[in-house]
Structures are given as structure tokens and as C-alpha cells.
Design a protein around this motif. Structure first.
Motif, PDB file in Angstrom:
ATOM      1  N   ILE A   1       0.847  -1.198   0.000  1.00  0.00           N
ATOM      2  CA  ILE A   1       0.000   0.000   0.000  1.00  0.00           C
ATOM      3  C   ILE A   1       0.879   1.244   0.000  1.00  0.00           C
ATOM      4  O   ILE A   1       1.664   1.464   0.926  1.00  0.00           O
ATOM      5  CB  ILE A   1      -0.954  -0.004   1.209  1.00  0.00           C
ATOM      6  N   ILE A   2       0.755   2.048  -1.058  1.00  0.00           N
ATOM      7  CA  ILE A   2       1.560   3.260  -1.170  1.00  0.00           C
ATOM      8  C   ILE A   2       0.761   4.509  -0.813  1.00  0.00           C
ATOM      9  O   ILE A   2       1.337   5.574  -0.610  1.00  0.00           O
ATOM     10  CB  ILE A   2       2.162   3.405  -2.580  1.00  0.00           C
ATOM     11  N   ASP A   3      -0.557   4.380  -0.715  1.00  0.00           N
ATOM     12  CA  ASP A   3      -1.373   5.515  -0.290  1.00  0.00           C
ATOM     13  C   ASP A   3      -2.754   5.007   0.102  1.00  0.00           C
ATOM     14  O   ASP A   3      -3.190   3.942  -0.353  1.00  0.00           O
ATOM     15  CB  ASP A   3      -1.503   6.548  -1.412  1.00  0.00           C
ATOM     16  N   VAL A   4      -3.408   5.761   0.960  1.00  0.00           N
ATOM     17  CA  VAL A   4      -4.753   5.434   1.416  1.00  0.00           C
ATOM     18  C   VAL A   4      -5.622   6.656   1.189  1.00  0.00           C
ATOM     19  O   VAL A   4      -5.273   7.771   1.597  1.00  0.00           O
ATOM     20  CB  VAL A   4      -4.755   5.036   2.909  1.00  0.00           C
TER      21      VAL A   4
ATOM     22  N   PRO B   1      16.960  11.543 -10.375  1.00  0.00           N
ATOM     23  CA  PRO B   1      15.864  11.118  -9.499  1.00  0.00           C
ATOM     24  C   PRO B   1      16.355  10.743  -8.109  1.00  0.00           C
ATOM     25  O   PRO B   1      15.642  10.911  -7.128  1.00  0.00           O
ATOM     26  CB  PRO B   1      15.283   9.904 -10.224  1.00  0.00           C
ATOM     27  N   ARG B   2      17.589  10.244  -8.019  1.00  0.00           N
ATOM     28  CA  ARG B   2      18.240   9.955  -6.741  1.00  0.00           C
ATOM     29  C   ARG B   2      19.612  10.611  -6.762  1.00  0.00           C
ATOM     30  O   ARG B   2      20.188  10.811  -7.836  1.00  0.00           O
ATOM     31  CB  ARG B   2      18.424   8.445  -6.532  1.00  0.00           C
ATOM     32  N   LYS B   3      20.148  10.876  -5.619  1.00  0.00           N
ATOM     33  CA  LYS B   3      21.442  11.553  -5.567  1.00  0.00           C
ATOM     34  C   LYS B   3      22.535  10.735  -6.233  1.00  0.00           C
ATOM     35  O   LYS B   3      23.464  11.284  -6.839  1.00  0.00           O
ATOM     36  CB  LYS B   3      21.811  11.843  -4.108  1.00  0.00           C
ATOM     37  N   ASP B   4      22.426   9.391  -6.153  1.00  0.00           N
ATOM     38  CA  ASP B   4      23.462   8.517  -6.719  1.00  0.00           C
ATOM     39  C   ASP B   4      22.999   7.819  -7.991  1.00  0.00           C
ATOM     40  O   ASP B   4      23.537   6.779  -8.386  1.00  0.00           O
ATOM     41  CB  ASP B   4      23.891   7.473  -5.699  1.00  0.00           C
ATOM     42  N   ALA B   5      21.990   8.358  -8.679  1.00  0.00           N
ATOM     43  CA  ALA B   5      21.436   7.700  -9.867  1.00  0.00           C
ATOM     44  C   ALA B   5      22.426   7.726 -11.031  1.00  0.00           C
ATOM     45  O   ALA B   5      23.326   8.570 -11.106  1.00  0.00           O
ATOM     46  CB  ALA B   5      20.127   8.369 -10.280  1.00  0.00           C
ATOM     47  N   ASP B   6      22.252   6.782 -11.926  1.00  0.00           N
ATOM     48  CA  ASP B   6      23.032   6.694 -13.164  1.00  0.00           C
ATOM     49  C   ASP B   6      22.241   7.425 -14.246  1.00  0.00           C
ATOM     50  O   ASP B   6      21.321   6.868 -14.837  1.00  0.00           O
ATOM     51  CB  ASP B   6      23.244   5.215 -13.514  1.00  0.00           C
ATOM     52  N   MET B   7      22.597   8.684 -14.500  1.00  0.00           N
ATOM     53  CA  MET B   7      21.796   9.506 -15.402  1.00  0.00           C
ATOM     54  C   MET B   7      21.791   8.984 -16.835  1.00  0.00           C
ATOM     55  O   MET B   7      20.770   9.057 -17.525  1.00  0.00           O
ATOM     56  CB  MET B   7      22.280  10.956 -15.378  1.00  0.00           C
ATOM     57  N   ASP B   8      22.911   8.426 -17.300  1.00  0.00           N
ATOM     58  CA  ASP B   8      22.916   7.876 -18.660  1.00  0.00           C
ATOM     59  C   ASP B   8      21.860   6.786 -18.794  1.00  0.00           C
ATOM     60  O   ASP B   8      21.116   6.731 -19.780  1.00  0.00           O
ATOM     61  CB  ASP B   8      24.300   7.302 -18.998  1.00  0.00           C
ATOM     62  N   GLY B   9      21.788   5.914 -17.795  1.00  0.00           N
ATOM     63  CA  GLY B   9      20.789   4.855 -17.811  1.00  0.00           C
ATOM     64  C   GLY B   9      19.372   5.396 -17.722  1.00  0.00           C
ATOM     65  O   GLY B   9      18.457   4.887 -18.376  1.00  0.00           O
ATOM     66  N   VAL B  10      19.185   6.441 -16.924  1.00  0.00           N
ATOM     67  CA  VAL B  10      17.865   7.069 -16.798  1.00  0.00           C
ATOM     68  C   VAL B  10      17.412   7.606 -18.156  1.00  0.00           C
ATOM     69  O   VAL B  10      16.269   7.406 -18.579  1.00  0.00           O
ATOM     70  CB  VAL B  10      17.905   8.209 -15.752  1.00  0.00           C
ATOM     71  N   LEU B  11      18.307   8.266 -18.862  1.00  0.00           N
ATOM     72  CA  LEU B  11      17.958   8.875 -20.142  1.00  0.00           C
ATOM     73  C   LEU B  11      17.724   7.843 -21.241  1.00  0.00           C
ATOM     74  O   LEU B  11      17.092   8.153 -22.254  1.00  0.00           O
ATOM     75  CB  LEU B  11      19.054   9.850 -20.579  1.00  0.00           C
ATOM     76  N   LEU B  12      18.210   6.621 -21.039  1.00  0.00           N
ATOM     77  CA  LEU B  12      17.975   5.562 -22.021  1.00  0.00           C
ATOM     78  C   LEU B  12      16.726   4.747 -21.703  1.00  0.00           C
ATOM     79  O   LEU B  12      16.447   3.748 -22.357  1.00  0.00           O
ATOM     80  CB  LEU B  12      19.192   4.635 -22.099  1.00  0.00           C
ATOM     81  N   GLY B  13      15.971   5.168 -20.696  1.00  0.00           N
ATOM     82  CA  GLY B  13      14.710   4.511 -20.386  1.00  0.00           C
ATOM     83  C   GLY B  13      13.762   4.581 -21.565  1.00  0.00           C
ATOM     84  O   GLY B  13      13.828   5.496 -22.403  1.00  0.00           O
ATOM     85  N   TYR B  14      12.854   3.616 -21.655  1.00  0.00           N
ATOM     86  CA  TYR B  14      11.960   3.478 -22.805  1.00  0.00           C
ATOM     87  C   TYR B  14      11.067   4.711 -22.956  1.00  0.00           C
ATOM     88  O   TYR B  14      10.406   5.134 -22.008  1.00  0.00           O
ATOM     89  CB  TYR B  14      11.085   2.236 -22.631  1.00  0.00           C
TER      90      TYR B  14
ATOM     91  N   GLN C   1       6.726   5.739  -6.862  1.00  0.00           N
ATOM     92  CA  GLN C   1       5.797   6.737  -6.339  1.00  0.00           C
ATOM     93  C   GLN C   1       5.766   6.755  -4.819  1.00  0.00           C
ATOM     94  O   GLN C   1       5.573   7.813  -4.212  1.00  0.00           O
ATOM     95  CB  GLN C   1       4.397   6.470  -6.891  1.00  0.00           C
ATOM     96  N   LYS C   2       5.971   5.596  -4.186  1.00  0.00           N
ATOM     97  CA  LYS C   2       5.914   5.562  -2.721  1.00  0.00           C
ATOM     98  C   LYS C   2       7.025   6.386  -2.073  1.00  0.00           C
ATOM     99  O   LYS C   2       6.939   6.715  -0.885  1.00  0.00           O
ATOM    100  CB  LYS C   2       5.970   4.119  -2.233  1.00  0.00           C
ATOM    101  N   GLU C   3       8.067   6.744  -2.859  1.00  0.00           N
ATOM    102  CA  GLU C   3       9.158   7.554  -2.316  1.00  0.00           C
ATOM    103  C   GLU C   3       9.017   9.029  -2.645  1.00  0.00           C
ATOM    104  O   GLU C   3       9.831   9.841  -2.216  1.00  0.00           O
ATOM    105  CB  GLU C   3      10.502   7.021  -2.831  1.00  0.00           C
ATOM    106  N   PHE C   4       7.994   9.388  -3.416  1.00  0.00           N
ATOM    107  CA  PHE C   4       7.771  10.803  -3.700  1.00  0.00           C
ATOM    108  C   PHE C   4       7.488  11.547  -2.394  1.00  0.00           C
ATOM    109  O   PHE C   4       6.751  11.070  -1.535  1.00  0.00           O
ATOM    110  CB  PHE C   4       6.589  10.982  -4.651  1.00  0.00           C
ATOM    111  N   ALA C   5       8.076  12.739  -2.288  1.00  0.00           N
ATOM    112  CA  ALA C   5       7.886  13.615  -1.124  1.00  0.00           C
ATOM    113  C   ALA C   5       8.485  13.034   0.150  1.00  0.00           C
ATOM    114  O   ALA C   5       8.162  13.483   1.246  1.00  0.00           O
ATOM    115  CB  ALA C   5       6.410  13.949  -0.908  1.00  0.00           C
TER     116      ALA C   5
ATOM    117  N   ASP D   1       3.771  18.035  -9.045  1.00  0.00           N
ATOM    118  CA  ASP D   1       4.486  16.804  -9.372  1.00  0.00           C
ATOM    119  C   ASP D   1       3.716  16.037 -10.445  1.00  0.00           C
ATOM    120  O   ASP D   1       2.626  15.521 -10.196  1.00  0.00           O
ATOM    121  CB  ASP D   1       4.637  15.950  -8.108  1.00  0.00           C
ATOM    122  N   LEU D   2       4.311  15.942 -11.639  1.00  0.00           N
ATOM    123  CA  LEU D   2       3.710  15.199 -12.747  1.00  0.00           C
ATOM    124  C   LEU D   2       4.561  13.986 -13.134  1.00  0.00           C
ATOM    125  O   LEU D   2       4.432  13.455 -14.233  1.00  0.00           O
ATOM    126  CB  LEU D   2       3.531  16.114 -13.970  1.00  0.00           C
ATOM    127  N   ARG D   3       5.414  13.540 -12.227  1.00  0.00           N
ATOM    128  CA  ARG D   3       6.220  12.356 -12.510  1.00  0.00           C
ATOM    129  C   ARG D   3       5.333  11.108 -12.522  1.00  0.00           C
ATOM    130  O   ARG D   3       4.342  11.037 -11.802  1.00  0.00           O
ATOM    131  CB  ARG D   3       7.327  12.211 -11.461  1.00  0.00           C
TER     132      ARG D   3
END
Length: 446
Positions: free
Chosen positions: A71-74, A341-354, A402-406, A191-193
């Protein structure tokens, strides 16, 4: 061909069903097109009515995992919230039916039921996995795509999960409720993510809410690439059936706060369609700054029509252009601040997302019009293959759930708060070859 099969096929053929399925298979290869037979069309009508008016349920939002429903929200004031169910609980059974390894079809079957019918939940809570039982009575859960909460510094964090027809009124209600709770709101984060879009008119309404009247929210470019249709921020350009002919923005025209409050919009690679159209319009109109990663790039509009036999066909009829005349199809919208999206994210991999640009073109598409993304698509796949051979940590390029937003893990939100406070934003330097190409923009008619 049908006549041959009718005469020569070993068994009798149900010709109407055969033709329906033939059309369905052909239509599904076209971008964002679909075919519904008469039964499916009636079910879709019912689904649309439920979206507008509400669906029987208990009011939980969850992610399906092998060990159950996380459950990520109620939903506030719904049976689950009133009964004591919390965000973070793990639902392992419904009415005694195990949800461990259950399919979405199974979950829908167990969860379905009419208003007033009880639903028994078995869930685990906390690190110690305390086992709890809840007996909840289903109620009519109206769609609540918008949430809002006040953050330190009198900043309002607002989120839209999607853009159903009731989105505009729901967003206004959520924001106004928080505005009444304390000191004046000094800034808003929208937030429109992970927002895949929905009703385009709902998107236009949110743009009108923040930018005011007499603005160009979007322009559609139809088949001949010459016919332009301007969509404005004036009523009734954002009219929807749920509004019943009443402009939901009319009562707010005297409240200048909406047009003046500092606004930052969060976007990512899963912000698509109506979500990225909203972000693009607010950016181009100078009303908001965007922060995050480039959006998905679905810049096409769909329409549909019913037939005499009760079937329904949806097809793509236009390209959506931003107010600045630039297309979104295949390009998306690039934020003002590119932030991990995260402080230690791999941005190249993020940008190659579908994204939209990765969808192959139909084999029988017109050869007269060259595929503008063919080379880009091949290069992106080559880079993915290269990364796979290097065995890079894929977890560092996944979207923020989404459960980590905010939450404290939301690096993009932290940078948005910095921007509103006048502090430096920690942007990410990216390799240009991983970024969307520069679109060819056109001059719009006055």
C-alpha cells in the motif's frame, strides 16, 4: 478472401467476429489506435462513467509485488483509512484468498464488489510483520487524482497521478483545503512524474488555472501538416462532460494567487501525453520552471467514432505542438533544471529509459514520409546493448517509485525546494548524445 473462407474453410466461420478480430489486429499496429467490439465498447462506457462518478471499493492505492500488495497511499475518509489501514502495510489476502504471487486479474476478481458488501483484508505491518485482520465495507470511491500537503516554509507540494475528467475540480479542492490551514502559501510544486496523462482538456484546464485567460495552451497540426487548430486557456476549450457546462475556473478569476504564486513542475521520463503537455505549456508561457528529466514524448492526439453495429475505433489524427511551435512527439520536453531522481542515480541509464522515440514504426507506414527517429532509435538501442555487456547496475537507472515521492529519498523534490528558496539547484551534467534531439519547430498562425 472472406468469400473463399466461407466456402472452403473446414468449419463454419462467424464472419462478424472474424472481421472484428481482423480489424483489431490491424488497428493495434497503428500508434495509440484501438478497436472495440460492441461488448467492449459498452464496458468502456461503463468504465468511463465509473471514472467520473466513482467506483465501489475501500480506497487503497497499491503496487503489486510477488509477496502481496504494497500500500503506497490510502484515500482519506474512505473505508480503508477510517478502518485503520496505513501506508506501508502489506496486504497478503482478501477474503481468505492469498495475494502472494497473484495476477492482476486475480486481484481485480477478489477486490471487486458492490457498495455495502464487506471485504476482509489480511495484512502485515511494520518490520516485525504484525499480522492484522480488517473487515471493511465497500463504499463509492470517487476519483481523487490530486493530492496536496504543506511542507516546511509554507511550500505546497501537489501531485497529480493522472488526468481523468474530474482532475481540475479535484486539484482545486485539494489545494484550497491546504491553503485554508495556515499561513499564506509562498510557492507550489506540481508533481507530474509517473503521470501517463488522460483527458487532454483536463490538462488544458490546469494550464488555464495557473496561467490565466487568453493564452495558447496547445496547437494541433493535422494530417496535411498545414491545418493548425489553436487550443486556448479560455472556456470552453477545457470543457468536459463531468463539468455539466459549468466552468470550474470561473469562481477563481478574482483570486490572483493562482496566476502569481511561484511554481515548479516536476517531470520525468514517464510524464506523458496530457502531463507533458501541461508541463510544456506552463514552461512556454513563462508560468513555471521545470525540474527533473526529459519527458516521454507522446505528442499525438487521438479521436474516435462509433459505427452502426456498435463497434468503436480510435485513431491518431493530429500532432500536438507546444505554444512555442515545437513538437513533443519523439522529443518530449526538456526541463529547465536536469536533476537526478536519486542523488546517486546513473543519469545515462535514466535517459535511455523506454520512451516514445523507441517505438518501432509500423512496417507498412508510408514510405513517402521518412522516419525521423530511425537513426536515433538504433543509436539508443546500441547504447543499451553496450551498457548490458558492461553489466552496469541497472537499479541505479530505474525511476523513483511513487511511494518515495515527497520522502527524504526524493532528491528532485529537495532541489525544487532549493529553487523556491533561492538556493543553488544541484543539476546534473549529461552527455548530449543521451539527450533528445533538438526538434524542428514551426511558426504558428496568429
Amino acid at each position: 478472401m472472406v468469400d473463399v473462407l466461407k466456402k472452403e474453410h473446414l468449419t463454419e466461420i462467424d464472419v462478424p467476429a472474424f472481421l472484428d478480430e481482423t480489424i483489431r489486429l490491424g488497428v493495434k499496429t497503428l500508434p495509440y489506435a484501438r478497436f472495440l467490439n460492441a461488448e467492449e465498447e459498452q464496458e468502456q462506457i461503463k468504465k468511463d462513467e465509473r471514472t467520473r462518478n466513482g467506483t465501489p471499493g475501500i480506497g487503497i492505492i497499491f503496487e503489486t509485488q510477488p509477496d502481496g500488495l504494497h500500500i503506497i497511499d490510502v484515500v482519506p475518509d474512505a473505508p480503508a483509512a477510517l478502518g485503520g489501514v496505513r501506508t506501508g502495510d502489506l496486504v497478503v489476502a482478501m477474503d481468505g484468498n492469498s495475494l502472494i504471487g497473484a495476477s492482476n486479474t486475480d486481484i481485480a476478481k477478489y477486490a471487486g464488489g458492490d457498495v455495502g458488501v464487506p471485504l476482509k483484508l489480511t495484512l502485515l505491518r511494520g518490520a516485525k510483520r504484525q499480522r492484522l485482520e480488517f473487515a471493511l465495507v465497500r463504499a463509492l470511491i470517487k476519483p481523487r487524482p490530486a493530492t496536496a500537503k504543506r511542507l516546511p516554509g509554507d511550500v505546497l507540494y501537489t501531485r497529480m497521478d493522472n488526468f481523468p475528467e474530474p482532475a481540475i475540480g479535484d486539484y482545486i479542492d485539494a489545494v484550497q483545503a491546504e491553503r485554508k490551514k495556515g499561513a499564506p502559501i509562498k510557492g507550489v510544486i506540481l508533481d507530474l512524474r509517473i503521470n501517463g496523462g488522460g483527458a487532454l482538456n483536463a490538462s488544458i484546464g490546469i494550464t488555464a488555472l495557473f496561467s490565466g485567460r487568453n493564452q495558447t495552451a496547445m496547437v494541433t497540426l493535422q494530417r496535411d501538416d498545414k491545418t493548425q487548430h489553436r487550443i486556448s486557456t479560455n472556456w470552453p476549450d477545457y470543457d468536459l462532460p463531468v463539468m455539466k457546462g459549468q466552468d470550474p475556473l470561473a469562481p477563481l478569476q478574482a483570486d490572483d494567487w493562482w496566476r502569481n504564486v511561484p511554481l515548479i513542475v516536476l517531470v520525468d521520463g514517464q510524464s506523458a501525453s496530457a502531463a507533458e503537455a501541461t508541463a510544456a505549456a506552463l514552461k512556454d508561457l513563462g508560468r513555471a520552471k521545470l525540474l527533473g528529466t526529459p519527458t516521454y514524448g507522446k505528442g499525438m492526439a487521438q479521436t474516435g467514432t462509433g459505427t452502426r453495429d456498435g463497434t468503436y475505433v480510435v485513431w491518431t489524427y493530429a500532432r500536438n505542438l507546444r505554444p512555442n511551435g515545437c513538437p513533443m512527439e519523439g522529443y518530449g520536453v526538456v526541463p529547465d533544471w536536469i536533476v537526478l531522481p536519486r542523488k546517486d542515480a546513473d543519469m545515462d541509464g535514466v535517459l535511455l529509459g523506454y520512451r516514445e522515440v523507441d517505438i518501432p514504426r509500423a512496417a507498412y507506414a508510408s514510405k513517402l514520409t521518412p522516419d525521423p527517429f530511425a537513426d536515433v532509435r538504433k543509436e539508443r538501442q546500441r547504447l543499451r546493448d553496450q551498457r548490458a555487456l558492461a553489466k552496469l547496475d541497472a537499479s541505479k537507472s530505474t525511476p523513483l517509485p511513487q511511494k518515495e515521492f515527497a520522502s527524504d529519498k526524493d532528491w528532485q523534490l529537495k532541489q525544487a525546494l532549493n529553487a523556491l528558496a533561492g538556493k543553488p539547484v544541484q543539476v546534473t551534467q549529461v552527455n548530449p548524445r543521451f539527450m533528445p534531439a533538438q526538434p524542428a519547430c514551426i511558426k504558428l498562425n496568429n
